[in-house]
Scaffold this motif. Structure first.
Motif, mmCIF file in Angstrom:
data_model
loop_
_atom_site.group_PDB
_atom_site.id
_atom_site.type_symbol
_atom_site.label_atom_id
_atom_site.label_comp_id
_atom_site.label_asym_id
_atom_site.label_seq_id
_atom_site.Cartn_x
_atom_site.Cartn_y
_atom_site.Cartn_z
ATOM 1 N N GLY A 114 0.826 -1.205 0.000
ATOM 2 C CA GLY A 114 0.000 0.000 0.000
ATOM 3 C C GLY A 114 0.853 1.244 0.000
ATOM 4 N N MET A 115 0.210 2.352 -0.288
ATOM 5 C CA MET A 115 0.885 3.648 -0.236
ATOM 6 C C MET A 115 -0.078 4.670 0.355
ATOM 7 N N SER A 116 0.501 5.763 0.849
ATOM 8 C CA SER A 116 -0.331 6.811 1.420
ATOM 9 C C SER A 116 0.038 8.148 0.789
ATOM 10 N N ASP A 117 -0.792 9.133 0.976
ATOM 11 C CA ASP A 117 -0.469 10.483 0.513
ATOM 12 C C ASP A 117 -1.176 11.445 1.453
ATOM 13 N N PHE A 118 -0.374 12.155 2.224
ATOM 14 C CA PHE A 118 -0.942 13.069 3.230
ATOM 15 C C PHE A 118 -1.146 14.435 2.571
ATOM 16 N N ALA A 119 -2.343 14.635 2.036
ATOM 17 C CA ALA A 119 -2.617 15.884 1.322
ATOM 18 C C ALA A 119 -4.106 16.191 1.396
ATOM 19 N N PHE A 120 -4.427 17.442 1.554
ATOM 20 C CA PHE A 120 -5.836 17.832 1.464
ATOM 21 C C PHE A 120 -6.303 17.602 0.024
ATOM 22 N N MET B 274 6.340 4.282 5.348
ATOM 23 C CA MET B 274 5.171 4.869 4.689
ATOM 24 C C MET B 274 4.882 6.283 5.191
ATOM 25 N N ASN B 275 5.161 6.512 6.472
ATOM 26 C CA ASN B 275 4.824 7.805 7.058
ATOM 27 C C ASN B 275 5.948 8.817 6.862
ATOM 28 N N SER B 276 5.635 9.888 6.170
ATOM 29 C CA SER B 276 6.616 10.942 5.928
ATOM 30 C C SER B 276 6.896 11.680 7.236
ATOM 31 N N SER B 277 7.915 12.519 7.211
ATOM 32 C CA SER B 277 8.247 13.309 8.410
ATOM 33 C C SER B 277 7.071 14.229 8.774
ATOM 34 N N ARG B 278 6.279 14.632 7.771
ATOM 35 C CA ARG B 278 5.122 15.497 8.056
ATOM 36 C C ARG B 278 4.055 14.741 8.844
ATOM 37 N N VAL B 279 3.857 13.471 8.480
ATOM 38 C CA VAL B 279 2.867 12.656 9.209
ATOM 39 C C VAL B 279 3.347 12.420 10.639
ATOM 40 N N ILE B 280 4.621 12.123 10.778
ATOM 41 C CA ILE B 280 5.169 11.856 12.117
ATOM 42 C C ILE B 280 5.038 13.116 12.981
ATOM 43 N N ALA B 281 5.359 14.276 12.369
ATOM 44 C CA ALA B 281 5.267 15.541 13.123
ATOM 45 C C ALA B 281 3.818 15.806 13.543
ATOM 46 N N PRO C 108 -6.548 22.903 12.503
ATOM 47 C CA PRO C 108 -5.397 23.792 12.241
ATOM 48 C C PRO C 108 -4.064 23.049 12.307
ATOM 49 N N ARG C 109 -3.928 22.146 13.270
ATOM 50 C CA ARG C 109 -2.665 21.398 13.416
ATOM 51 C C ARG C 109 -2.467 20.437 12.241
ATOM 52 N N ILE C 110 -3.558 19.790 11.828
ATOM 53 C CA ILE C 110 -3.440 18.839 10.705
ATOM 54 C C ILE C 110 -3.044 19.628 9.453
ATOM 55 N N ARG C 111 -3.715 20.761 9.238
ATOM 56 C CA ARG C 111 -3.451 21.571 8.039
ATOM 57 C C ARG C 111 -2.004 22.072 8.031
ATOM 58 N N GLN C 112 -1.520 22.411 9.200
ATOM 59 C CA GLN C 112 -0.156 22.934 9.332
ATOM 60 C C GLN C 112 0.878 21.925 8.803
ATOM 61 N N HIS C 113 0.603 20.639 8.961
ATOM 62 C CA HIS C 113 1.583 19.624 8.552
ATOM 63 C C HIS C 113 1.284 19.047 7.180
ATOM 64 N N SER C 114 0.047 19.127 6.727
ATOM 65 C CA SER C 114 -0.335 18.477 5.471
ATOM 66 C C SER C 114 0.060 19.328 4.268
ATOM 67 N N ARG C 115 -0.062 18.682 3.072
ATOM 68 C CA ARG C 115 0.162 19.448 1.856
ATOM 69 C C ARG C 115 -1.155 20.114 1.501
ATOM 70 N N VAL C 116 -1.149 21.438 1.467
ATOM 71 C CA VAL C 116 -2.340 22.194 1.071
ATOM 72 C C VAL C 116 -1.920 23.081 -0.098
ATOM 73 N N PRO C 117 -2.837 23.544 -0.913
ATOM 74 C CA PRO C 117 -2.419 24.362 -2.053
ATOM 75 C C PRO C 117 -1.729 25.634 -1.580
ATOM 76 N N ALA C 118 -0.634 26.011 -2.249
ATOM 77 C CA ALA C 118 0.108 27.212 -1.867
ATOM 78 C C ALA C 118 -0.803 28.428 -1.977
ATOM 79 N N VAL C 119 -1.502 28.520 -3.108
ATOM 80 C CA VAL C 119 -2.433 29.628 -3.301
ATOM 81 C C VAL C 119 -3.801 29.019 -3.557
#
Ligand SMILES: NC(=O)c1ccc[n+]([C@@H]2O[C@H](COP(=O)([O-])OP(=O)(O)OC[C@H]3O[C@@H](n4cnc5c(N)ncnc54)[C@H](OP(=O)(O)O)[C@@H]3O)[C@@H](O)[C@H]2O)c1
Length: 280
Positions: free
Chosen positions: A90-96, A190-197, A257-268
């Motif tokens: 399996g694979m994961s992708d931590f992104a909104f 599987m868990n990126s440093s962003r997920v761990i953080a 807010p904490r989840i968003r802070q670490h996840s990939r969200v659109p820059a703009v």
């Protein structure tokens, strides 16, 4: 089920959870077909297992139908045949969702959902002829709790969960058992440093992969088939979420807010469709 002398096809064998499952099963006397894309690590894993000569390695990319077909051909040629299919790759992708890459989304659904379904369907006629057989699908607690940043991953695991449940019911009067195992966060690559953080910031527990492997083995050996979520309080949260989803909404709103802070969200934040229409 006693897996001594049984042959197990294990996908994602060289990953964090897969390797631990391989150790447990080899020690219990099973012969394994270890699959993944990285030939070297599969070979190393095989050499490190109890009774290394008993096991096989097979390199294939399960995101490609050619990879799935070649694995089927390889297993069909095995004299002993397959008794247990463990869909673990399996694979994961931590992104909104607003930041999701469509190519990654397709690849994720292909690996986490299409490949296990295709493999199961292809192996089923063979499994149904065995005296005892099993399909074990590795899901995730995010297949039971829709979690921000894991909408697409959760959708793939939720699909796998429903597939497993229906399959178990279809096979209830046969000799093939079905187990769906949903780990919570586990310490693997599987868990990126962003997920761990994010997990650290929210105080979410992360299990060692050995714990997941032992839980799978325990279920097989004691014959407790069905759905299992590994970890407390995640099991309770999943139960609450199924009957009171609005309560979970409120809890997760506080974490947002904490989840968003670490996840990939659109820059703009922009409306791409609208922008394209404007450009025409
Ligand atoms: N770690 C967690 O926090 C966690 C939590 C809940 C559920 N899970 C689930 O547990 C399972 C195992 O994950 P893990 O944590 O052990 O992850 P991992 O260490 O990253 O292992 C993933 C495995 O999948 C294989 N794989 C990846 N892409 C592949 C492809 N295209 N074709 C064939 N094999 C491929 C990898 O091998 P190659 O790279 O050699 O291809 C590797 O063996 C997954 O289904 C995952 O969703 C994990």
């Amino acid at each position: 089920m006693n897996i001594k002398g049984k042959t197990v096809l294990l996908t994602g064998a060289n990953g964090g959870i897969g390797a631990c499952v391989a150790y447990e099963m080899a020690r219990a006397g099973a012969a394994l077909v270890l699959t993944g894309r990285d030939e070297n690590s599969l070979r190393q894993l095989r050499q490190s297992l109890h009774a290394a000569d008993r096991h096989h390695t097979f390199v294939c990319d399960l995101q490609q139908s050619s990879g799935v077909n070649s694995l089927l051909e390889f297993c069909s040629a095995l004299p002993a045949g397959i008794d247990l299919l463990v869909n673990n790759a399996g694979m994961s992708d931590f992104a909104f969702v607003s930041a999701a890459d469509p190519d990654v989304t397709r690849a994720l659904i292909e690996l986490n959902l299409t490949a296990p379904i295709t493999l199961t369907a292809a192996f089923l006629p063979h499994l149904l002829q065995r005296q005892e057989a099993a399909v074990i699908n590795v899901g995730s607690v995010f297949g039971s709790i829709g979690y921000p940043g894991f909408a697409i991953y959760g959708a793939s695991k939720s699909g796998l969960k429903t597939f497993s449940q229906a399959l178990r019911r279809e096979l209830a009067d046969s000799t093939v058992r079905v187990l769906y195992v949903a780990p919570r966060a586990t310490r693997t690559a599987m868990n990126s440093s962003r997920v761990i953080a994010m997990n650290q910031a929210l105080g979410n527990a992360m299990d060692p992969p050995e714990k997941v492997a032992k839980a799978i083995m325990q279920r097989i050996q004691t014959g407790h088939w069905g759905d299992i979520i590994i970890g407390w309080p995640e099991r309770l949260f999943a139960a609450i979420n199924s009957i009171l989803p609005r309560l979970t909404d409120a809890v997760l709103l506080r974490q947002l807010p904490r989840i968003r802070q670490h996840s990939r969200v659109p820059a703009v934040q922009s409306n791409t469709l609208f922008d394209k229409r404007e450009a025409i």
